[in-house]
Write a protein that holds these residues in place. Structure first.
Motif, PDB file in Angstrom:
ATOM      1  N   LYS A   1       4.579   9.159   4.493  1.00 40.44           N
ATOM      2  CA  LYS A   1       4.377  10.604   4.697  1.00 40.44           C
ATOM      3  C   LYS A   1       2.862  11.140   4.620  1.00 40.44           C
ATOM      4  O   LYS A   1       2.383  12.007   5.403  1.00 40.44           O
ATOM      5  N   GLU A   2       2.140  10.856   3.456  1.00 38.53           N
ATOM      6  CA  GLU A   2       0.797  11.224   3.064  1.00 38.53           C
ATOM      7  C   GLU A   2      -0.150  10.576   3.889  1.00 38.53           C
ATOM      8  O   GLU A   2      -1.153  11.260   4.561  1.00 38.53           O
ATOM      9  N   ILE A   3       0.038   9.197   4.417  1.00 38.48           N
ATOM     10  CA  ILE A   3      -0.794   8.692   5.094  1.00 38.48           C
ATOM     11  C   ILE A   3      -0.968   9.074   6.575  1.00 38.48           C
ATOM     12  O   ILE A   3      -1.904   9.353   6.979  1.00 38.48           O
ATOM     13  N   SER A   4       0.316   9.409   6.856  1.00 44.23           N
ATOM     14  CA  SER A   4       0.554  10.177   8.289  1.00 44.23           C
ATOM     15  C   SER A   4      -0.322  11.318   8.409  1.00 44.23           C
ATOM     16  O   SER A   4      -0.878  11.639   9.365  1.00 44.23           O
TER      17      SER A   4
ATOM     18  N   ASP B   1      -2.718  12.425   6.542  1.00 46.82           N
ATOM     19  CA  ASP B   1      -4.390  12.272   6.421  1.00 46.82           C
ATOM     20  C   ASP B   1      -4.883  11.915   7.949  1.00 46.82           C
ATOM     21  O   ASP B   1      -5.963  11.945   8.117  1.00 46.82           O
TER      22      ASP B   1
ATOM     23  N   THR C   1       4.979   9.886  11.120  1.00 48.94           N
ATOM     24  CA  THR C   1       5.375   9.014   9.815  1.00 48.94           C
ATOM     25  C   THR C   1       6.123   7.830  10.422  1.00 48.94           C
ATOM     26  O   THR C   1       6.011   6.917   9.842  1.00 48.94           O
TER      27      THR C   1
ATOM     28  N   VAL D   1       0.736  -1.347   0.083  1.00 45.53           N
ATOM     29  CA  VAL D   1      -0.033  -0.033   0.000  1.00 45.53           C
ATOM     30  C   VAL D   1       0.788   1.297   0.018  1.00 45.53           C
ATOM     31  O   VAL D   1       0.720   2.237  -0.708  1.00 45.53           O
ATOM     32  N   PHE D   2       1.988   1.142   0.657  1.00 44.90           N
ATOM     33  CA  PHE D   2       2.907   2.257   0.877  1.00 44.90           C
ATOM     34  C   PHE D   2       3.571   2.560  -0.468  1.00 44.90           C
ATOM     35  O   PHE D   2       3.997   3.878  -0.986  1.00 44.90           O
ATOM     36  N   ASP D   3       3.661   1.689  -1.485  1.00 39.99           N
ATOM     37  CA  ASP D   3       4.153   1.957  -2.629  1.00 39.99           C
ATOM     38  C   ASP D   3       3.347   2.904  -3.529  1.00 39.99           C
ATOM     39  O   ASP D   3       3.603   3.557  -4.279  1.00 39.99           O
ATOM     40  N   LYS D   4       1.820   2.638  -3.230  1.00 34.32           N
ATOM     41  CA  LYS D   4       0.987   3.593  -3.976  1.00 34.32           C
ATOM     42  C   LYS D   4       0.690   4.869  -3.270  1.00 34.32           C
ATOM     43  O   LYS D   4       0.389   5.890  -4.013  1.00 34.32           O
ATOM     44  N   LYS D   5       0.647   4.861  -1.918  1.00 31.34           N
ATOM     45  CA  LYS D   5       0.709   6.014  -1.275  1.00 31.34           C
ATOM     46  C   LYS D   5       1.653   6.399  -0.318  1.00 31.34           C
ATOM     47  O   LYS D   5       1.601   5.288   0.712  1.00 31.34           O
ATOM     48  N   PRO D   6       2.567   7.112  -0.176  1.00 26.99           N
ATOM     49  CA  PRO D   6       3.619   7.087   0.700  1.00 26.99           C
ATOM     50  C   PRO D   6       3.060   7.478   2.031  1.00 26.99           C
ATOM     51  O   PRO D   6       2.125   7.974   2.509  1.00 26.99           O
TER      52      PRO D   6
END
Length: 161
Positions: free
Chosen positions: A17-20, A22, A27, A10-15
């Motif tokens: 840093k962005e997830i953290s 959101d 991070t 999943v982290f390959d699709k959305k980094p």
């Protein structure tokens, strides 16, 4: 696949840093979710916690809720093999579930409007129909009919509502 492996994909699709950002989490915590929990810096991730909650409660509604939030639905896989002579009652059960759905829809639509309560009844019947039908189809594909037999036998023992 382990939960941390899925999260790394999943982290390959959305980094992270962005997830953290959101989620309002650090991070580093998000990165730790992508590590095995038994590893020195690894921690239990939300996927593992959800799995533990489902095992603890045994309540499939948790999975159904998650699936609905993701735009889908949950169907429990049948897992035993009985004899094919249970196909006729199983097909009758599908027809009955469909009739039940149609009855709820017809009653709800009789006044040319659908209330929130009626929509919930329709959804519940629809979920029942999907579940029964998916179980039947999966059993046919796998030659695995024991769950159909057990379901039919338990319905025969339960008085009609």
């Amino acid at each position: 696949m382990e939960s941390h492996e899925l999260l790394r994909q999943v982290f390959d699709k959305k980094p992270p840093k962005e997830i953290s950002a959101d989620l309002g989490l650090s991070t580093s915590m998000i990165y730790k979710w992508g590590q095995p929990a038994h590893q020195e810096n690894g921690i239990g991730n939300p996927l593992d916690r959800i799995e533990e909650l489902i095992k603890s409660t045994g309540d499939e509604r948790l999975v159904q809720w998650i699936c609905q939030r993701a735009g889908g639905f949950f169907i429990l896989n049948p897992n035993k093999v009985p004899h094919p002579h249970f196909l006729i009652p199983a097909t009758n059960q599908i027809v009955q579930e469909f009739a039940n759905l149609l009855a709820v829809v017809a009653t709800a639509a009789a006044d040319n409007q659908i209330t929130a309560a009626e929509a919930r009844q329709i959804r519940a019947r629809w979920e029942d129909l999907k579940s029964v039908t998916e179980g039947f189809v999966a059993s046919c594909e796998n030659g695995n009919f024991d769950s159909l037999r057990n379901s039919i036998q338990s319905k025969e023992k339960t008085p009609a509502a």
